[in-house]
Design a protein around this motif. Structure first.
Motif, PDB file in Angstrom:
ATOM      1  N   GLN A  86      80.916-100.009   3.768  1.00 53.61           N
ATOM      2  CA  GLN A  86      79.700-100.583   3.205  1.00 53.61           C
ATOM      3  C   GLN A  86      79.862-102.087   3.049  1.00 53.61           C
ATOM      4  N   SER A  87      78.861-102.828   3.492  1.00 53.21           N
ATOM      5  CA  SER A  87      78.904-104.285   3.391  1.00 53.21           C
ATOM      6  C   SER A  87      78.917-104.717   1.933  1.00 53.21           C
ATOM      7  N   ASP A  88      79.790-105.664   1.629  1.00 55.05           N
ATOM      8  CA  ASP A  88      79.836-106.168   0.257  1.00 55.05           C
ATOM      9  C   ASP A  88      78.730-107.175  -0.036  1.00 55.05           C
ATOM     10  N   HIS A 127      75.552-106.379  -0.044  1.00 52.58           N
ATOM     11  CA  HIS A 127      74.554-105.632  -0.826  1.00 52.58           C
ATOM     12  C   HIS A 127      73.168-106.271  -0.714  1.00 52.58           C
ATOM     13  N   ASP A 128      72.784-106.587   0.516  1.00 59.46           N
ATOM     14  CA  ASP A 128      71.545-107.342   0.704  1.00 59.46           C
ATOM     15  C   ASP A 128      70.420-106.516   1.312  1.00 59.46           C
ATOM     16  N   SER A 138      71.155-108.828  -5.640  1.00 63.00           N
ATOM     17  CA  SER A 138      72.407-108.084  -5.686  1.00 63.00           C
ATOM     18  C   SER A 138      73.240-108.638  -6.838  1.00 63.00           C
ATOM     19  N   GLN A 183      71.192-111.609  -1.982  1.00 54.90           N
ATOM     20  CA  GLN A 183      72.630-111.707  -2.200  1.00 54.90           C
ATOM     21  C   GLN A 183      73.149-113.130  -2.336  1.00 54.90           C
ATOM     22  N   ASN A 203      68.668-101.107  -4.734  1.00 53.64           N
ATOM     23  CA  ASN A 203      69.499-102.125  -4.100  1.00 53.64           C
ATOM     24  C   ASN A 203      70.614-101.389  -3.352  1.00 53.64           C
ATOM     25  N   SER A 204      70.554-101.393  -2.015  1.00 48.96           N
ATOM     26  CA  SER A 204      71.502-100.674  -1.189  1.00 48.96           C
ATOM     27  C   SER A 204      72.315-101.678  -0.373  1.00 48.96           C
ATOM     28  N   THR A 205      72.829-101.255   0.777  1.00 49.70           N
ATOM     29  CA  THR A 205      73.639-102.153   1.592  1.00 49.70           C
ATOM     30  C   THR A 205      73.643-101.673   3.030  1.00 49.70           C
ATOM     31  N   HIS A 206      73.986-102.566   3.942  1.00 48.93           N
ATOM     32  CA  HIS A 206      74.163-102.183   5.332  1.00 48.93           C
ATOM     33  C   HIS A 206      75.499-101.475   5.489  1.00 48.93           C
ATOM     34  N   ASP A 253      75.578-110.295   7.241  1.00 46.97           N
ATOM     35  CA  ASP A 253      75.860-109.019   7.895  1.00 46.97           C
ATOM     36  C   ASP A 253      75.961-109.074   9.412  1.00 46.97           C
TER      37      ASP A 253
END
Length: 520
Positions: free
Chosen positions: A277-279, A281-282, A331, A426, A490-493, A510
């Motif tokens: 998971q990308s940190d 969080h965008d 984020s 983010q 709020n999720s993430t790539h 990302d």
């Protein structure tokens, strides 16, 4: 929510034609550790990385942040600087060093003298000047255009030096340099069509078959010694997330970009694979509201929608648990993040009903639009429809083909509610309110206009100290009250990978970074 603005804050079976290869790749299961810096004897040169993504790249949009270009924005191109993920401070890339003076209005960059474009032409100051000018054009799509238009001068001031002057100091200048991929000025006329895609990055474009595949090969003249390790990358386009999962599980793919969250969650605990998971969080999922369309022209109705949605159900059933409920766009890394206010809206059907009665909209009808090619958005729309029916709103689903949906979205002509995802929460908050289409204070997808909103957007763009802190607080209160964007999760790539892939990193926007990636 009916509080006053300015109150103190409380704190996305393998199909034929994917060109993924005819035989399985190395699927030997190694230790499924979460770290990305390598194992099994360390980095080694060689091998072709096979990747799959859900939509085709869009070369015309390389100067903006859009999901389809995550696979090429940092593999084919470089930027002047790159943001550190922990400190969010700029680090050197094509620019070796820089100095900032005149209160942030003058930036002098010392450029690397060992960089060439894939065509063989040396990179230099004139290329930076060109890209800055190209960013300002009406035909160029970018969320940081407002920053570029503050540039009053950009000129070569040395053989490897460029000086950039701004009309005023703005808070998100480094966001622009993070997003500003250095495109080749000599081939820019053929960039949008994809006939020529030339950068300075670790891989060159060997072939591009629109709608089908992109083939990249190692740039033997890359300016980072010994990099990249990989000899090539093959990118296949698979419209269905389930197809990408099948290719990953069959061993034909090492890396799947942005699977639907439910598919990604299915990979998470599967032996031989990892879900990274990308940190940044965008990626925030939201409901937009066209405020010119009754009954959505009333803030109380939009607030009622916000109170009606079961965010926990959206998180569990549509997103596979990847993310966190949030009523704000930021984020946790953002300076505007406020954990208390991010929890402002929770499931409260009775409060939603009261607000509808106050607005005289107890028996109103609303239309809910979404792209029918995005399974996650469709799942969210179905949950929202049920939630709105529970509070007395008749909600009609309006699925659209993606091309039609996007046309309506970018023109601000969606006649009702709409499900989408946004980024830009983010980094510097001003980038969201000055450039991101759902929030742009001058012109946005919801057609929301407000003098106070415009003032706050300007304040967080140029303000400092206590004034900036106050502006963040007041901006959050305005967003929570007006609810023209109803943030949900709020999720993430995500990056679903085989254990054989090591060294995968990404930028704070990302773009995947494969400089140090290798296959064990």
């Amino acid at each position: 929510m009916t509080g006053q603005r300015g109150q103190p804050a409380r704190r996305t079976v393998l199909a034929a034609g994917l060109l993924l290869g005819t035989g399985p790749l190395n699927t030997a299961c190694r230790s499924a550790v979460a770290e990305q810096q390598g194992s099994g004897g360390g980095p080694r040169h060689g091998g072709t990385l096979h990747m799959v993504q859900g939509t085709d790249i869009l070369p015309a949009f390389l100067l903006s942040q859009i999901n389809p270009n995550f696979s090429v924005s940092r593999t084919v191109f470089n930027t002047l600087t790159e943001l550190d993920h922990r400190t969010l401070r700029p680090r050197s890339s094509l620019a070796k060093s820089w100095r900032v003076s005149d209160g942030g209005r003058t930036h002098v960059f010392q450029l690397r003298d060992d960089v060439t474009f894939h065509s063989g032409r040396p990179f230099g100051p004139d290329d930076v000047v060109f890209v800055l000018d190209h960013l300002t054009k009406d035909t160029t799509s970018s969320q940081v255009k407002a920053v570029a238009r503050q540039v009053t001068s950009a000129e070569r001031t040395g053989a490897h030096e460029v000086t950039v002057g701004f009309g005023k100091a703005v808070s998100n200048v480094w966001d622009m340099f993070e997003m500003m991929v250095v495109i080749d000025r000599e081939s820019v006329a053929d960039l949008a069509s994809g006939r020529e895609i030339i950068g300075t990055g670790p891989f060159t474009v060997e072939s591009y078959k629109p709608g089908s595949s992109i083939s990249l090969k190692r740039n033997r003249h890359y300016w980072k010694p010994g990099r990249p390790y990989l000899h090539g990358i093959e990118i296949a386009i698979a419209a269905q997330s389930s197809t990408a999962v099948a290719s990953l599980r069959s061993g034909q793919t090492h890396l799947a970009l942005d699977l639907s969250p439910l598919d990604a969650a299915g990979i998470r605990d599967r032996p031989g694979f990892r879900l990274v998971q990308s940190d940044a969080h965008d990626l925030t999922y939201y409901i937009g509201a066209n405020v010119t369309v009754p009954p959505l022209d009333k803030a109380e109705v939009r607030q009622a929608v916000a109170w009606a949605v079961d965010r926990e159900r959206v998180l569990a059933q549509a997103l596979g648990g990847i993310g966190r409920p949030s009523s704000l766009p930021w984020s946790p890394a953002s300076a505007a993040w406020d954990p208390d206010r991010a929890a402002a809206y929770t499931l409260n059907p009775e409060k939603a009903k009261r607000l509808l009665r106050q607005a005289g909209a107890a028996d109103a009808k609303v239309d809910l639009y979404y792209s029918n090619t995005l399974a996650t958005n469709a799942a969210i729309a179905q949950i929202v429809q049920a939630n709105l029916e529970d509070i007395g709103l008749t909600c009609r689903l309006r699925p659209k083909q993606d091309a039609e949906y996007q046309k309506l979205f970018v023109s601000g002509k969606i006649p009702g509610l709409f499900v989408n995802g946004h980024g830009f929460g983010q980094l510097t908050p001003s980038t969201l309110v000055k450039g991101a289409w759902p929030f742009n204070a001058q012109h946005n997808a919801s057609n929301f206009r407000d003098p106070e909103y415009s003032r706050l957007a300007e304040e967080i763009w140029t303000g400092k100290g206590d004034a900036l802190t106050a502006a963040y607080r007041d901006l959050n209160e305005l967003l929570l009250e007006e609810q023209f964007v109803i943030d949900l999760i709020n999720s993430t790539h995500t990056y679903a990978i085989q254990d054989s892939l090591h060294g995968l990193t990404w930028t704070m926007y990302d773009g995947i970074d494969l400089d140090n990636a290798y296959l064990a």
